[in-house]
Enzyme design. Sequence first.
Site, PDB file in Angstrom:
ATOM      1  N   THR A 149      -5.031  -9.559  -9.081  1.00 29.79           N
ATOM      2  CA  THR A 149      -5.299  -8.209  -9.603  1.00 29.79           C
ATOM      3  C   THR A 149      -4.018  -7.530 -10.108  1.00 29.79           C
ATOM      4  O   THR A 149      -3.969  -7.037 -11.240  1.00 29.79           O
ATOM      5  CB  THR A 149      -5.929  -7.330  -8.482  1.00 29.79           C
ATOM      6  OG1 THR A 149      -7.066  -8.007  -7.992  1.00 29.79           O
ATOM      7  CG2 THR A 149      -6.323  -5.960  -8.988  1.00 29.79           C
ATOM      8  N   VAL A 173       4.403   0.154  -1.189  1.00 35.32           N
ATOM      9  CA  VAL A 173       3.956   1.362  -0.477  1.00 35.32           C
ATOM     10  C   VAL A 173       3.424   2.400  -1.464  1.00 35.32           C
ATOM     11  O   VAL A 173       4.135   2.809  -2.387  1.00 35.32           O
ATOM     12  CB  VAL A 173       5.119   1.997   0.336  1.00 35.32           C
ATOM     13  CG1 VAL A 173       4.641   3.228   1.099  1.00 35.32           C
ATOM     14  CG2 VAL A 173       5.739   0.992   1.295  1.00 35.32           C
ATOM     15  N   LYS A 219       3.855  -5.958   1.207  1.00 42.55           N
ATOM     16  CA  LYS A 219       4.153  -5.056   2.337  1.00 42.55           C
ATOM     17  C   LYS A 219       4.143  -5.781   3.671  1.00 42.55           C
ATOM     18  O   LYS A 219       4.964  -5.502   4.541  1.00 42.55           O
ATOM     19  CB  LYS A 219       3.172  -3.884   2.357  1.00 42.55           C
ATOM     20  CG  LYS A 219       1.707  -4.304   2.399  1.00 42.55           C
ATOM     21  CD  LYS A 219       0.929  -3.770   1.231  1.00 42.55           C
ATOM     22  CE  LYS A 219      -0.279  -4.638   0.996  1.00 42.55           C
ATOM     23  NZ  LYS A 219      -1.405  -3.960   0.439  1.00 42.55           N
ATOM     24  N   GLY A 232       1.006   2.320  -3.794  1.00 35.07           N
ATOM     25  CA  GLY A 232       0.523   1.941  -5.139  1.00 35.07           C
ATOM     26  C   GLY A 232       1.391   2.530  -6.241  1.00 35.07           C
ATOM     27  O   GLY A 232       2.582   2.236  -6.330  1.00 35.07           O
ATOM     28  N   LYS A 264       2.941  -0.546   5.667  1.00 28.33           N
ATOM     29  CA  LYS A 264       3.604   0.365   4.725  1.00 28.33           C
ATOM     30  C   LYS A 264       4.473   1.385   5.477  1.00 28.33           C
ATOM     31  O   LYS A 264       5.566   1.737   5.034  1.00 28.33           O
ATOM     32  CB  LYS A 264       2.550   1.072   3.873  1.00 28.33           C
ATOM     33  CG  LYS A 264       1.782   0.100   2.986  1.00 28.33           C
ATOM     34  CD  LYS A 264       0.533   0.735   2.412  1.00 28.33           C
ATOM     35  CE  LYS A 264      -0.256  -0.254   1.564  1.00 28.33           C
ATOM     36  NZ  LYS A 264      -1.601   0.220   1.257  1.00 28.33           N
TER      37      LYS A 264
HETATM   38  N1  HSE Z   1      -5.598  -2.666   0.487  1.00 29.31           N
HETATM   39  C1  HSE Z   1      -4.637  -1.712   0.109  1.00 29.31           C
HETATM   40  C2  HSE Z   1      -5.267  -0.335   0.123  1.00 29.31           C
HETATM   41  C3  HSE Z   1      -4.123  -2.035  -1.267  1.00 29.31           C
HETATM   42  O1  HSE Z   1      -6.498  -0.239   0.238  1.00 29.31           O
HETATM   43  O2  HSE Z   1      -4.570   0.653   0.060  1.00 29.31           O
HETATM   44  C4  HSE Z   1      -2.872  -1.342  -1.623  1.00 29.31           C
HETATM   45  O3  HSE Z   1      -1.807  -1.689  -0.801  1.00 29.31           O
END
Ligand code: HSE
Length: 433
Positions: A14, A132, A105, A134, A205
């Site tokens: 992705t 951390v 992370k 996004g 994170k």
């Molecule tokens: N699985 C993580 C979330 C993706 O839902 O925030 C982003 O690190």
Amino acid sequence: MKKSVNIGLLGFGTVASSFYHIFSEQKNEIDDLFSMPVNVKKIYTRGKSHPVPENIKKLLVKSAGDIIDDKDIDIVIELIGGIEPAKDIILQAITGGKNIITANKALLAEHGEEIFKKASEKKVHIGFEAAVGGGIPILRSIKNGLAGDVIKSVYSIINGTSNFILSKMTNEGGKFEDVLKKAQEKGYAEADPSLDINGTDSAHKLAILGRLAFSTSLTMDDIIIEGIENISQLDISFAKELGYVIKLLGILKNEDSKIEIRVHPTLIPSSSIIAKVDGVFNAFLVNTKFAGPLSLTGYGAGGNPTAGAVMGDLVETVSGIINGEGRRDFIMSKIKNKLNIKTKKDIISRYYLRFSAMDRPGVLSKISGILGENSISISSMIQKGRKVEGSVPIVITTHEANEAELLRSIEKCDKLDVITAKTMVLRIEDKID
Ligand code: HSE
């Protein structure tokens, strides 16, 4: 004199496929900025989730070694995730003098100190903004913007999947399982979604953020971690009645060099800024000594936002390579000795308690008697005659109490013959903004 900068891309899932897409769109701008071509020279992927477009199939190589051993590659972008083989690949690439950009992370939380030490020895740069929050430049804000300030606390929503689930349950009354399925379809959830739900992803994170914010050594064992798996519609509606919403928060506090680092579902006032941060959005409320309170919100997961953070790291890394600015992640290698980290029993908080009790005279006095004997002072109480599976819920909020005393009294309450199920205990944070 360098004539080009070359990238080796590991992964094509992705985030990596979004990265390639954005990189191609922005390539001319980047080449112009640095007056030389910046190229993706090789791609290595084992995954099949995102097909590699026909026009770039020629970049595919058979092994990660083809990238690590290529002397012309300056930057390795690792977007395969997980601990191994990512750790081994990154350490080998650093040994070979390559700069690293990663969104991993879990790897940085669990083995970050080893990786940053090695990077420091080899004088290479590690970009990890995408690990951390996004698309939110929280690490860069702390690393650069707040480098001369003192961070007192950070309240954060750092798992998009959990926030998506909790806000759908709050706003639409959706069922946990259905909402989780939607988050998976949208590509927010981890390969193993239990890591999102049980707080581990947030803790990964928070470990990275905590090291950076407090320059302290940290391990995953230092973090108090609780997930959202037991949050029910009942708790969400009682919280609403009390003027709160429930969010999975990542909390960092530094008071007199005593650190609190915890992830758990938390009642926060519905009037606070981050109470309104819903869906896959993440949020950070940073309280500093000099700049005061700051807030940042944005997409915390998903291909384009996370790949946007990788792009930011790329520009910073290329700039370092060309302009000889050296490493910019120096703060990570300047980690001090371990600060004093509070355990559960040291925590002082307000609490939300939901007891499941038989609807009989005297129940309330038994509960309040035990709380009183343990110095737990009650702030409010709700009891409605509605029966939930044969019991009635009794909700009590407390004034500030010590967690060890609180848990001791809950253990005693749960042994009462009138209590029919384990009591739900949630922390309340009133003063976050
Ligand atoms: N699985 C993580 C979330 C993706 O839902 O925030 C982003 O690190």
